[in-house]
Design a protein around this motif. Structure first.
Motif, PDB file in Angstrom:
ATOM      1  N   ASN A   7       0.856  -1.176   0.000  1.00 46.01           N
ATOM      2  CA  ASN A   7       0.000   0.000   0.000  1.00 46.01           C
ATOM      3  C   ASN A   7       0.898   1.234   0.000  1.00 46.01           C
ATOM      4  OD1 ASN A   7       0.789   0.674   2.730  1.00 46.01           O
ATOM      5  ND2 ASN A   7      -0.571  -0.945   3.424  1.00 46.01           N
ATOM      6  N   PRO A   8       0.327   2.431  -0.039  1.00 42.80           N
ATOM      7  CA  PRO A   8       1.174   3.635  -0.075  1.00 42.80           C
ATOM      8  C   PRO A   8       2.139   3.755   1.103  1.00 42.80           C
ATOM      9  CG  PRO A   8      -1.019   4.192  -0.813  1.00 42.80           C
ATOM     10  CD  PRO A   8      -1.077   2.769  -0.308  1.00 42.80           C
ATOM     11  N   LEU A   9       1.749   3.325   2.298  1.00 43.18           N
ATOM     12  CA  LEU A   9       2.661   3.395   3.432  1.00 43.18           C
ATOM     13  C   LEU A   9       3.835   2.429   3.252  1.00 43.18           C
ATOM     14  CD1 LEU A   9       3.480   4.512   6.165  1.00 43.18           C
ATOM     15  CD2 LEU A   9       1.967   2.817   7.230  1.00 43.18           C
ATOM     16  N   LEU A  30       6.406   0.285  -6.615  1.00 40.79           N
ATOM     17  CA  LEU A  30       5.637   1.365  -7.235  1.00 40.79           C
ATOM     18  C   LEU A  30       4.972   0.876  -8.515  1.00 40.79           C
ATOM     19  CD1 LEU A  30       4.713   4.309  -7.491  1.00 40.79           C
ATOM     20  CD2 LEU A  30       6.898   4.794  -8.620  1.00 40.79           C
ATOM     21  N   ALA A  31       5.718   0.191  -9.360  1.00 43.38           N
ATOM     22  CA  ALA A  31       5.149  -0.321 -10.616  1.00 43.38           C
ATOM     23  C   ALA A  31       3.971  -1.246 -10.340  1.00 43.38           C
ATOM     24  CB  ALA A  31       6.226  -1.048 -11.417  1.00 43.38           C
ATOM     25  N   TRP A  32       4.105  -2.111  -9.353  1.00 42.69           N
ATOM     26  CA  TRP A  32       3.027  -3.039  -9.005  1.00 42.69           C
ATOM     27  C   TRP A  32       1.801  -2.277  -8.506  1.00 42.69           C
ATOM     28  CZ3 TRP A  32       0.062  -4.506  -4.879  1.00 42.69           C
ATOM     29  CH2 TRP A  32      -0.647  -5.689  -5.020  1.00 42.69           C
ATOM     30  N   LEU A  33       2.019  -1.298  -7.625  1.00 41.34           N
ATOM     31  CA  LEU A  33       0.889  -0.526  -7.088  1.00 41.34           C
ATOM     32  C   LEU A  33       0.205   0.295  -8.180  1.00 41.34           C
ATOM     33  CD1 LEU A  33       2.405   0.604  -3.670  1.00 41.34           C
ATOM     34  CD2 LEU A  33       0.514  -1.010  -4.017  1.00 41.34           C
ATOM     35  N   VAL A  34       0.985   0.848  -9.096  1.00 41.31           N
ATOM     36  CA  VAL A  34       0.390   1.601 -10.214  1.00 41.31           C
ATOM     37  C   VAL A  34      -0.449   0.666 -11.075  1.00 41.31           C
ATOM     38  CG1 VAL A  34       0.935   2.818 -12.371  1.00 41.31           C
ATOM     39  CG2 VAL A  34       2.136   3.426 -10.259  1.00 41.31           C
ATOM     40  N   ALA A  35       0.111  -0.473 -11.427  1.00 37.30           N
ATOM     41  CA  ALA A  35      -0.603  -1.428 -12.279  1.00 37.30           C
ATOM     42  C   ALA A  35      -1.868  -1.962 -11.613  1.00 37.30           C
ATOM     43  CB  ALA A  35       0.327  -2.579 -12.661  1.00 37.30           C
ATOM     44  N   SER A  36      -1.862  -2.048 -10.284  1.00 37.56           N
ATOM     45  CA  SER A  36      -3.053  -2.555  -9.585  1.00 37.56           C
ATOM     46  C   SER A  36      -4.216  -1.576  -9.678  1.00 37.56           C
ATOM     47  CB  SER A  36      -2.730  -2.837  -8.117  1.00 37.56           C
ATOM     48  OG  SER A  36      -2.664  -1.633  -7.364  1.00 37.56           O
ATOM     49  N   GLY A  37      -3.937  -0.308  -9.840  1.00 36.72           N
ATOM     50  CA  GLY A  37      -4.989   0.700  -9.968  1.00 36.72           C
ATOM     51  C   GLY A  37      -5.799   0.945  -8.715  1.00 36.72           C
ATOM     52  N   HIS A  39      -4.873   2.699  -5.983  1.00 35.24           N
ATOM     53  CA  HIS A  39      -4.550   3.938  -5.267  1.00 35.24           C
ATOM     54  C   HIS A  39      -4.379   5.080  -6.255  1.00 35.24           C
ATOM     55  CE1 HIS A  39      -3.844   1.433  -1.750  1.00 35.24           C
ATOM     56  NE2 HIS A  39      -3.107   0.651  -2.512  1.00 35.24           N
ATOM     57  N   PRO A  40      -4.695   6.305  -5.825  1.00 39.24           N
ATOM     58  CA  PRO A  40      -4.490   7.460  -6.716  1.00 39.24           C
ATOM     59  C   PRO A  40      -3.004   7.600  -7.068  1.00 39.24           C
ATOM     60  CG  PRO A  40      -5.690   8.110  -4.714  1.00 39.24           C
ATOM     61  CD  PRO A  40      -5.246   6.694  -4.528  1.00 39.24           C
ATOM     62  N   LEU A  41      -2.733   7.898  -8.324  1.00 41.80           N
ATOM     63  CA  LEU A  41      -1.342   8.014  -8.776  1.00 41.80           C
ATOM     64  C   LEU A  41      -0.601   9.135  -8.046  1.00 41.80           C
ATOM     65  CD1 LEU A  41      -1.781   7.407 -12.612  1.00 41.80           C
ATOM     66  CD2 LEU A  41      -1.148   5.769 -10.824  1.00 41.80           C
ATOM     67  N   TRP A  42      -1.295  10.236  -7.764  1.00 38.51           N
ATOM     68  CA  TRP A  42      -0.634  11.350  -7.073  1.00 38.51           C
ATOM     69  C   TRP A  42      -0.163  10.919  -5.687  1.00 38.51           C
ATOM     70  CZ3 TRP A  42      -2.259  12.970  -2.364  1.00 38.51           C
ATOM     71  CH2 TRP A  42      -3.572  12.671  -1.971  1.00 38.51           C
ATOM     72  N   LEU A  43      -0.945  10.048  -5.020  1.00 37.46           N
ATOM     73  CA  LEU A  43      -0.568   9.580  -3.685  1.00 37.46           C
ATOM     74  C   LEU A  43       0.662   8.673  -3.767  1.00 37.46           C
ATOM     75  CD1 LEU A  43      -1.109   9.379  -0.648  1.00 37.46           C
ATOM     76  CD2 LEU A  43      -2.686   7.486  -1.142  1.00 37.46           C
ATOM     77  N   LEU A  44       0.700   7.800  -4.759  1.00 37.63           N
ATOM     78  CA  LEU A  44       1.853   6.923  -4.929  1.00 37.63           C
ATOM     79  C   LEU A  44       3.105   7.733  -5.244  1.00 37.63           C
ATOM     80  CD1 LEU A  44       0.204   4.021  -6.964  1.00 37.63           C
ATOM     81  CD2 LEU A  44       0.673   4.110  -4.494  1.00 37.63           C
TER      82      LEU A  44
END
Length: 141
Positions: A7-9, A30-37, A39-44
């Motif tokens: 997660n972002p934390l 980061l790539a995995w979290l972005v691909a999962s969709g 969380h907001p991209l700005w937060l990541l």
């Protein structure tokens, strides 16, 4: 346990650890979290950048602290000598490259050791790391 870190934390912690003298791989997370969709991209982008910059500032601070304990000639590792040369030649601007593997940590450490202006260091480190993470987000979104 994995839900706790994916997660972002968890990204913040991974980015922080990755930018100290310890190894890590925040880019893959980061790539995995972005691909999962999920969380907001700005937060990541914010969490990865802030964590990574904070880690680099810790490394900068370690260099600053160690400089009080040892003379400058103690920078005998080849990567420290190379970083010293770059910093003496280009100043804080070289810290735009603090995101690079292998050379980024020594750059931050030696910048602290040489007492490169903290604000200029912060700006350069932040810009370089922000752009790197923005490119990763762009590729994986």
């Amino acid at each position: 346990m994995s839900e706790l870190l994916l997660n972002p934390l968890g990204l913040f912690l991974s980015a922080l650890i990755s930018s100290t003298l310890l190894p890590g791989g925040s880019e893959a997370l980061l790539a995995w979290l972005v691909a999962s969709g999920e969380h907001p991209l700005w937060l990541l982008l914010l969490m990865a950048t802030v964590g990574n910059v904070l880690g680099s500032l810790i490394t900068w601070g370690m260099g600053y602290w160690v400089a009080h304990r040892f003379p400058l000639r103690a920078l005998d590792k080849p990567e420290h000598q190379r970083a010293r040369h770059w910093i003496e030649r280009y100043g804080a601007l070289v810290l735009l490259l603090a995101w690079l593997p292998v050379v980024g940590d020594p750059l931050c450490f030696v910048a602290g050791w040489l007492r490169v202006n903290l604000f200029a260091s912060l700006v350069a480190i932040t810009l370089g790391k922000l752009l790197r993470y923005a490119v990763i987000i762009g590729i994986f979104s």
